[in-house]
Design an enzyme around this catalytic site. Structure first.
Site, PDB file in Angstrom:
ATOM      1  N   VAL A   1      28.592  98.364  54.433  1.00  0.00           N
ATOM      2  CA  VAL A   1      29.967  97.880  54.542  1.00  0.00           C
ATOM      3  C   VAL A   1      30.905  99.090  54.480  1.00  0.00           C
ATOM      4  O   VAL A   1      30.809  99.910  53.568  1.00  0.00           O
ATOM      5  CB  VAL A   1      30.296  96.873  53.415  1.00  0.00           C
ATOM      6  CG1 VAL A   1      31.719  96.354  53.553  1.00  0.00           C
ATOM      7  CG2 VAL A   1      29.303  95.708  53.422  1.00  0.00           C
TER       8      VAL A   1
ATOM      9  N   ASP B   1      22.830  83.739  46.047  1.00  0.00           N
ATOM     10  CA  ASP B   1      22.836  85.151  45.651  1.00  0.00           C
ATOM     11  C   ASP B   1      24.140  85.473  44.910  1.00  0.00           C
ATOM     12  O   ASP B   1      24.706  86.555  45.064  1.00  0.00           O
ATOM     13  CB  ASP B   1      22.670  86.046  46.891  1.00  0.00           C
ATOM     14  CG  ASP B   1      22.145  87.436  46.539  1.00  0.00           C
ATOM     15  OD1 ASP B   1      21.638  87.628  45.412  1.00  0.00           O
ATOM     16  OD2 ASP B   1      22.253  88.341  47.388  1.00  0.00           O
TER      17      ASP B   1
HETATM   18  P1  ADP Z   1      24.535  93.042  51.140  1.00  0.00           P
HETATM   19  O1  ADP Z   1      24.052  91.850  51.872  1.00  0.00           O
HETATM   20  O2  ADP Z   1      23.984  94.307  51.689  1.00  0.00           O
HETATM   21  O3  ADP Z   1      24.423  92.938  49.650  1.00  0.00           O
HETATM   22  P2  ADP Z   1      27.385  92.569  50.808  1.00  0.00           P
HETATM   23  O4  ADP Z   1      28.087  91.643  51.725  1.00  0.00           O
HETATM   24  O5  ADP Z   1      27.095  92.076  49.451  1.00  0.00           O
HETATM   25  O6  ADP Z   1      26.073  93.106  51.526  1.00  0.00           O
HETATM   26  O7  ADP Z   1      28.206  93.917  50.713  1.00  0.00           O
HETATM   27  C1  ADP Z   1      27.718  95.017  49.964  1.00  0.00           C
HETATM   28  C2  ADP Z   1      28.815  95.571  49.096  1.00  0.00           C
HETATM   29  O8  ADP Z   1      29.894  96.036  49.939  1.00  0.00           O
HETATM   30  C3  ADP Z   1      29.487  94.548  48.170  1.00  0.00           C
HETATM   31  O9  ADP Z   1      28.736  94.385  46.977  1.00  0.00           O
HETATM   32  C4  ADP Z   1      30.835  95.189  47.943  1.00  0.00           C
HETATM   33  O10 ADP Z   1      30.761  96.242  47.016  1.00  0.00           O
HETATM   34  C5  ADP Z   1      31.136  95.789  49.336  1.00  0.00           C
HETATM   35  N1  ADP Z   1      31.895  94.827  50.149  1.00  0.00           N
HETATM   36  C6  ADP Z   1      31.384  93.806  50.874  1.00  0.00           C
HETATM   37  N2  ADP Z   1      32.341  93.090  51.483  1.00  0.00           N
HETATM   38  C7  ADP Z   1      33.511  93.668  51.138  1.00  0.00           C
HETATM   39  C8  ADP Z   1      34.889  93.362  51.417  1.00  0.00           C
HETATM   40  N3  ADP Z   1      35.232  92.332  52.183  1.00  0.00           N
HETATM   41  N4  ADP Z   1      35.838  94.160  50.871  1.00  0.00           N
HETATM   42  C9  ADP Z   1      35.500  95.205  50.079  1.00  0.00           C
HETATM   43  N5  ADP Z   1      34.223  95.529  49.763  1.00  0.00           N
HETATM   44  C10 ADP Z   1      33.230  94.779  50.285  1.00  0.00           C
HETATM   45 MG    MG Z   2      25.474  91.762  48.267  1.00  0.00          MG
END
Ligand code: ADP
Ligand code: MG
Length: 364
Positions: free
Chosen positions: A47, A156
């Protein structure tokens, strides 16, 4: 720009959503956004912060790999998009702004949650005051309730997947990461092995049916972590963690609880119970007295810092692994224990209140 739809009959595993409305742009992302720093990463996703050139607005771009372990996983990625679309009208779920596709990735352009993960507040030296925690848990429950009303389970929920719109004072929560979310009841029972060891419910370990109650267990774990700064079931290794979860081996008497209110403990105790059917629903949780205490809830936001209680983390803080540890982000599908009989790994083979006030709470 091209619009692609995925046929919902195309062999999707039970509980995956296949229909999407959001157009998937094939134009290079860099034409529209300036991609800057990394915000986070998991096993199959990175991300990054990005700025929309025309508006100057900041977003989070989640790059999801389409091929994983030599397999085409585009359907799983589309599913994550579809869940975000389904929850588009709910303020507690991160908003999907746009989607792009490259040879390797589908890129979800998400609302930017500038305050980071609530996990940071669990491991901080200064924990949040309970008034703030109550507000964050209420908001989490609102989002979870919305998902459950739509028959979707997140599976999750953990402090790394609950983000904040603003860091200080803590803003509103945004639930992210719908990669493991599933629709219930589509084809028989859902019994897939999912989630992160520290945060999964006992029924997952026992290969029993997954229900909405599975998410409520996670809410209990999150509340526990926010009020104590400790992870309730983390053992020295995964086996010990599994054992702690399946025996519901949780200690409410330690130093970490010395400044936690009785109502908070009661709330957590009601969620961290082995039998899913004995856990309150999200709506029932929302009417728990902990979330309705006048003195805690009167002034959320900046002014609540005046009633802030500084609680030091106890020396015996237990954490299974540092958050950066990718191992910690793995789900059971990749776990070394996944060869054990009860941890089924075949990914395609999953077997088939309104919360309006304290009066509705009948579980005390
Ligand atoms: P994964 O499936 O790899 O765990 P996530 O969607 O949980 O992916 O995203 C990984 C990390 O990226 C999150 O735990 C957070 O720290 C950051 N992140 C994800 N989405 C956002 C967002 N919309 N704004 C800011 N940070 C984000
Ligand atoms: Mg995650």
């Amino acid at each position: 720009m091209s619009r692609r739809r995925l046929d919902s009959r195309s062999g999707l595993a039970a509980g995956l959503l296949g229909e999407i409305q959001t157009p998937i742009c094939t134009e290079p992302l860099e034409h529209v956004y300036e991609v800057t720093g990394e915000l986070g990463r998991g096993k199959f996703a990175v991300v990054k912060r990005c700025v929309e050139k025309v508006s100057g607005k900041t977003f989070a771009a989640k790059f999801l790999r389409k091929r994983r372990r030599g397999r085409d996983c585009r359907a799983e990625v589309i599913h994550e998009m579809a869940v975000l679309e389904m929850a588009r009208n709910n303020a507690r779920v991160v908003n999907l702004h746009a989607a792009y596709e490259t040879d390797h990735d589908v890129v979800l352009i998400l609302e930017y949650a500038a305050g980071g993960e609530i996990f940071d507040h669990c491991v901080s030296e200064e924990l949040l005051p309970e008034a703030q925690i109550v507000r964050l848990i209420r908001q989490t429950l609102e989002g979870v309730h919305y998902l459950h009303q739509s028959n979707v389970v997140h599976l999750d929920l953990k402090p790394q997947n609950i983000l904040l719109t603003c860091l200080s004072p803590p803003g509103d929560i945004k639930i992210v990461d719908f990669g493991l979310a599933r629709r219930l009841g589509a084809v028989g029972e859902l019994r897939e092995i999912l989630g992160t060891p520290e945060y999964v419910a006992p029924e997952i370990l026992n290969y029993e049916p997954i229900t909405t109650a599975t998410d409520l267990w996670s809410v209990g774990v999150i509340a526990f972590m926010l009020v104590t700064g400790e992870s309730p079931f983390a053992g020295d290794d995964k086996q010990e963690t599994y054992l702690n979860v399946s025996q519901v081996n949780v200690d409410y008497s330690g130093e970490a609880f010395s400044r936690v209110s009785e109502l908070a403990v009661d709330f957590i105790r009601k969620l961290l119970v082995k039998a899913p059917e004995d856990r309150p629903s999200a709506a029932e949780c929302m009417s728990h007295p902990w979330l309705w205490q006048q003195q805690l809830c009167l002034s959320p936001g900046p002014s609540s810092t005046t009633t802030r209680t500084v609680r030091e983390r106890s020396c015996g803080t237990k954490w299974a692994a540092p958050p950066e540890d990718l191992e910690d982000k793995e789900n059971f599908l990749e776990s070394p224990h996944s060869h054990a009989k009860k941890f089924r790994i075949d990914e395609g083979t999953s077997a088939p209140g309104d919360g309006s006030g304290p009066a509705a709470y009948s579980l005390l």
